[in-house]
Design a protein around this motif. Structure first.
Motif, PDB file in Angstrom:
ATOM      1  N   ASP A 122      49.242  56.237  37.387  1.00 14.26           N
ATOM      2  CA  ASP A 122      49.167  57.308  38.374  1.00 14.26           C
ATOM      3  C   ASP A 122      48.031  57.091  39.370  1.00 14.26           C
ATOM      4  OD1 ASP A 122      51.348  58.828  37.425  1.00 14.26           O
ATOM      5  OD2 ASP A 122      50.113  59.601  35.792  1.00 14.26           O
ATOM      6  N   HIS A 123      47.063  56.256  38.982  1.00 12.32           N
ATOM      7  CA  HIS A 123      45.929  56.004  39.873  1.00 12.32           C
ATOM      8  C   HIS A 123      45.454  54.572  39.678  1.00 12.32           C
ATOM      9  CE1 HIS A 123      41.986  56.101  41.738  1.00 12.32           C
ATOM     10  NE2 HIS A 123      41.413  55.859  40.576  1.00 12.32           N
ATOM     11  N   VAL A 124      45.250  53.862  40.776  1.00 14.98           N
ATOM     12  CA  VAL A 124      44.664  52.524  40.760  1.00 14.98           C
ATOM     13  C   VAL A 124      43.524  52.516  41.776  1.00 14.98           C
ATOM     14  CG1 VAL A 124      45.031  50.072  41.177  1.00 14.98           C
ATOM     15  CG2 VAL A 124      46.846  51.435  40.119  1.00 14.98           C
ATOM     16  N   PRO A 125      42.293  52.234  41.359  1.00 16.35           N
ATOM     17  CA  PRO A 125      41.178  52.204  42.310  1.00 16.35           C
ATOM     18  C   PRO A 125      41.410  51.181  43.414  1.00 16.35           C
ATOM     19  CG  PRO A 125      40.381  52.136  40.033  1.00 16.35           C
ATOM     20  CD  PRO A 125      41.857  51.926  39.982  1.00 16.35           C
ATOM     21  N   GLU A 126      40.826  51.418  44.545  1.00 11.80           N
ATOM     22  CA  GLU A 126      40.981  50.514  45.678  1.00 11.80           C
ATOM     23  C   GLU A 126      40.514  49.104  45.346  1.00 11.80           C
ATOM     24  OE1 GLU A 126      39.452  50.158  50.334  1.00 11.80           O
ATOM     25  OE2 GLU A 126      39.131  52.013  49.186  1.00 11.80           O
ATOM     26  N   GLU A 127      39.478  49.010  44.509  1.00 12.61           N
ATOM     27  CA  GLU A 127      38.917  47.705  44.168  1.00 12.61           C
ATOM     28  C   GLU A 127      39.821  46.907  43.238  1.00 12.61           C
ATOM     29  OE1 GLU A 127      37.520  50.596  43.450  1.00 12.61           O
ATOM     30  OE2 GLU A 127      35.899  50.829  44.935  1.00 12.61           O
ATOM     31  N   ALA A 128      40.771  47.571  42.571  1.00 13.83           N
ATOM     32  CA  ALA A 128      41.617  46.921  41.569  1.00 13.83           C
ATOM     33  C   ALA A 128      42.798  46.247  42.232  1.00 13.83           C
ATOM     34  CB  ALA A 128      42.075  47.936  40.535  1.00 13.83           C
ATOM     35  N   THR A 129      42.557  45.122  42.889  1.00 11.39           N
ATOM     36  CA  THR A 129      43.610  44.394  43.575  1.00 11.39           C
ATOM     37  C   THR A 129      44.417  43.561  42.575  1.00 11.39           C
ATOM     38  OG1 THR A 129      42.022  42.643  44.083  1.00 11.39           O
ATOM     39  CG2 THR A 129      42.389  44.322  45.763  1.00 11.39           C
ATOM     40  N   PRO A 130      45.685  43.269  42.872  1.00 10.57           N
ATOM     41  CA  PRO A 130      46.536  42.567  41.910  1.00 10.57           C
ATOM     42  C   PRO A 130      46.019  41.184  41.550  1.00 10.57           C
ATOM     43  CG  PRO A 130      47.851  43.580  43.644  1.00 10.57           C
ATOM     44  CD  PRO A 130      46.422  43.691  44.074  1.00 10.57           C
ATOM     45  N   LEU A 131      46.204  40.803  40.294  1.00 12.79           N
ATOM     46  CA  LEU A 131      45.924  39.445  39.842  1.00 12.79           C
ATOM     47  C   LEU A 131      47.213  38.636  39.935  1.00 12.79           C
ATOM     48  CD1 LEU A 131      43.677  39.998  36.691  1.00 12.79           C
ATOM     49  CD2 LEU A 131      43.045  39.901  39.112  1.00 12.79           C
ATOM     50  N   GLY A 132      47.090  37.375  40.331  1.00 10.60           N
ATOM     51  CA  GLY A 132      48.258  36.517  40.481  1.00 10.60           C
ATOM     52  C   GLY A 132      48.587  35.774  39.204  1.00 10.60           C
ATOM     53  N   LEU A 133      49.883  35.657  38.913  1.00 15.00           N
ATOM     54  CA  LEU A 133      50.350  34.842  37.793  1.00 15.00           C
ATOM     55  C   LEU A 133      50.464  33.399  38.276  1.00 15.00           C
ATOM     56  CD1 LEU A 133      53.129  37.220  36.440  1.00 15.00           C
ATOM     57  CD2 LEU A 133      50.834  36.892  35.506  1.00 15.00           C
ATOM     58  N   ALA A 134      49.801  32.490  37.570  1.00 12.83           N
ATOM     59  CA  ALA A 134      49.694  31.108  38.027  1.00 12.83           C
ATOM     60  C   ALA A 134      51.059  30.455  38.183  1.00 12.83           C
ATOM     61  CB  ALA A 134      48.838  30.307  37.053  1.00 12.83           C
ATOM     62  N   ASP A 135      51.224  29.692  39.262  1.00 11.61           N
ATOM     63  CA  ASP A 135      52.432  28.891  39.481  1.00 11.61           C
ATOM     64  C   ASP A 135      52.402  27.627  38.622  1.00 11.61           C
ATOM     65  OD1 ASP A 135      53.860  30.431  41.336  1.00 11.61           O
ATOM     66  OD2 ASP A 135      52.613  29.713  42.976  1.00 11.61           O
ATOM     67  N   GLU A 136      51.242  26.992  38.580  1.00 14.50           N
ATOM     68  CA  GLU A 136      51.126  25.737  37.848  1.00 14.50           C
ATOM     69  C   GLU A 136      50.970  26.010  36.355  1.00 14.50           C
ATOM     70  OE1 GLU A 136      47.796  23.778  39.575  1.00 14.50           O
ATOM     71  OE2 GLU A 136      48.949  22.973  41.265  1.00 14.50           O
ATOM     72  N   ARG A 137      51.607  25.186  35.559  1.00 13.05           N
ATOM     73  CA  ARG A 137      51.481  25.331  34.119  1.00 13.05           C
ATOM     74  C   ARG A 137      50.139  24.773  33.665  1.00 13.05           C
ATOM     75  NH1 ARG A 137      57.588  24.341  31.883  1.00 13.05           N
ATOM     76  NH2 ARG A 137      58.638  25.565  33.506  1.00 13.05           N
ATOM     77  N   PRO A 138      49.513  25.426  32.695  1.00 11.55           N
ATOM     78  CA  PRO A 138      48.195  24.971  32.239  1.00 11.55           C
ATOM     79  C   PRO A 138      48.289  23.629  31.519  1.00 11.55           C
ATOM     80  CG  PRO A 138      49.028  26.691  30.797  1.00 11.55           C
ATOM     81  CD  PRO A 138      49.990  26.602  31.941  1.00 11.55           C
ATOM     82  N   VAL A 139      47.163  22.941  31.470  1.00  8.00           N
ATOM     83  CA  VAL A 139      47.092  21.653  30.777  1.00  8.00           C
ATOM     84  C   VAL A 139      45.984  21.715  29.732  1.00  8.00           C
ATOM     85  CG1 VAL A 139      47.993  20.331  32.723  1.00  8.00           C
ATOM     86  CG2 VAL A 139      45.527  20.713  32.536  1.00  8.00           C
ATOM     87  N   VAL A 140      46.121  20.923  28.699  1.00  5.51           N
ATOM     88  CA  VAL A 140      45.108  20.875  27.645  1.00  5.51           C
ATOM     89  C   VAL A 140      43.788  20.389  28.230  1.00  5.51           C
ATOM     90  CG1 VAL A 140      44.462  19.782  25.464  1.00  5.51           C
ATOM     91  CG2 VAL A 140      46.825  20.507  25.844  1.00  5.51           C
ATOM     92  N   GLY A 141      42.730  21.093  27.906  1.00  6.60           N
ATOM     93  CA  GLY A 141      41.404  20.766  28.418  1.00  6.60           C
ATOM     94  C   GLY A 141      40.986  21.604  29.611  1.00  6.60           C
ATOM     95  N   GLN A 142      41.909  22.340  30.202  1.00  6.10           N
ATOM     96  CA  GLN A 142      41.597  23.195  31.351  1.00  6.10           C
ATOM     97  C   GLN A 142      40.723  24.357  30.906  1.00  6.10           C
ATOM     98  OE1 GLN A 142      45.147  24.665  33.197  1.00  6.10           O
ATOM     99  NE2 GLN A 142      44.083  26.082  34.558  1.00  6.10           N
ATOM    100  N   GLU A 143      39.684  24.652  31.682  1.00  2.95           N
ATOM    101  CA  GLU A 143      38.795  25.757  31.335  1.00  2.95           C
ATOM    102  C   GLU A 143      39.448  27.096  31.650  1.00  2.95           C
ATOM    103  OE1 GLU A 143      34.230  24.852  31.665  1.00  2.95           O
ATOM    104  OE2 GLU A 143      35.232  24.128  33.470  1.00  2.95           O
ATOM    105  N   VAL A 144      39.288  28.035  30.746  1.00  7.61           N
ATOM    106  CA  VAL A 144      39.877  29.363  30.917  1.00  7.61           C
ATOM    107  C   VAL A 144      38.902  30.421  30.410  1.00  7.61           C
ATOM    108  CG1 VAL A 144      42.321  28.706  30.827  1.00  7.61           C
ATOM    109  CG2 VAL A 144      41.068  29.065  28.690  1.00  7.61           C
TER     110      VAL A 144
END
Length: 366
Positions: free
Chosen positions: A138-160
């Protein structure tokens, strides 16, 4: 799906490239804890250390990560009404993604953002087979902008980075790497498995479920859903979420392709007992009566005992689907989850007895 991949904040553009009970959410109603901690909205951001690249990522996305509080959950032991908690994040406008198991069994779901704002929600849809759910806030603060779902698939060793609310501690972050990809992880209940799961050694604990696992550009590579201890955590992949989330918003549900077979990866013992040249592919151990594969594929007709285990003999061995090699059950699970839909007709290359052939097959729905 462009709305699920908004442009990154300018802050991240210059951040550089430094740096069976598995459920990590609220499987049971939350109880009082002696652990407490200030949320980030109580921290003086004008008088602090410089931090690191991780700090930059945290600052850029923390406003979009929420605490999810679920009311009306029945305690399985006392049968009294309680509440549970987990994490979630904004994906588009007023839509919040979390885990299905976080909200399952709840009557009401509230959110609290890191700035302290509270809001009520409506549950738009859930999918138990991907452990994903979408809430409309019902409420989303102005600062809470959408996060994107990654297009590229992750790889082993990638920092997260895993960001969420472990043990109810708001706005916590842990750091690690992608430890494995394309995992097939048994669901705690239901007799099925989650497909295309990302494994990480970033610390996740009860309350992290539904929170984002992000790369150093702030893109979501997975939705945390389980922690098995010993530095092993799991997240539903962004690739699968990109298919499921829009359907939950639009229709409230998502249909997964289903073959209707029981299977096992071909290892050395299976290869030897079935006179196979290579230990690759998956062997059909059984077809499920009344499902799509019934009458199309042949299951094993017997088994032999080798080294203390039953080895299936005589079933069709799946080698490839639509020209893509299927070396094991994880590859099959991932292909079905990400590349197919119910009603699709696929070409399945099999070995049946001493010959190889291709079977045209129409997928059912789980």
């Amino acid at each position: 799906m462009d709305q699920y991949r908004p442009g990154r904040r300018e802050l991240l553009a210059t951040a550089g490239t430094a740096v069976t009970g598995l459920v990590a959410g609220c499987a049971t109603p939350r109880t009082d804890s002696s652990i407490e901690g200030s949320s980030s909205h109580g921290i003086d951001r004008e008088n602090r250390a410089d931090g690191s690249t991780y700090t930059d990522v945290y600052d850029a996305i923390i406003d979009s990560v929420t605490q999810v509080r679920v009311f009306g959950i029945e305690d399985p032991v006392t049968e009294e009404e309680g509440r549970g908690q987990g994490s979630g994040f904004v994906v588009d406008g007023e839509y919040i993604v979390t885990n299905e198991h976080v909200v399952a069994g709840g009557e009401e779901v509230d959110l609290q953002y890191i700035n302290g704002d509270w809001t009520t929600t409506r549950l738009l849809g859930t999918d138990v087979h991907s452990d994903l759910a979408v809430l409309e806030a019902d409420h989303v603060p102005e600062e809470a902008t959408p996060l994107g779902l990654a297009d590229e698939r992750p790889v082993v060793g990638q920092e997260v980075l895993a960001i969420g609310n472990p043990l109810g501690l708001e706005g916590s972050m842990s750091e690690g790497i992608v430890s494995g990809v394309d995992r097939t992880v048994p669901a705690p209940h239901g007799g099925f498995s989650f497909s295309n799961v990302v494994q990480t050694d970033a610390a996740v604990n009860p309350g992290n479920s539904g929170g984002p696992l992000v790369d150093l550009s702030g893109n979501v590579v997975g939705i945390v859903n389980a922690g098995g201890g010993n530095n092993i955590g799991f997240a539903i992949s962004a690739a699968l979420a990109r298919r499921v989330v829009p359907a939950l918003i639009e229709d409230g549900e998502y249909e997964h392709a289903f073959m209707g077979i029981l299977l096992r990866s071909v290892d050395r013992l299976v290869a030897e007992e079935n006179d196979l040249d290579e230990a690759t592919g998956v062997i059909v151990t059984e077809t499920i009566p009344g499902e799509a594969a019934d009458g199309v594929f042949e299951g094993a007709d017997r088994s032999v005992r080798r080294r203390g285990e039953e080895v299936p003999v005589g079933g069709d061995v799946i080698l490839a689907i639509d020209g893509e090699p299927i070396p094991d059950r994880h590859a099959l699970s991932t292909h079905l989850a990400l590349e197919t839909s119910p009603g699709d007709t696929i070409a399945v290359e099999i070995r049946r007895g001493r010959r190889e052939e291709t079977v045209e097959f129409t997928l059912g729905a789980r």
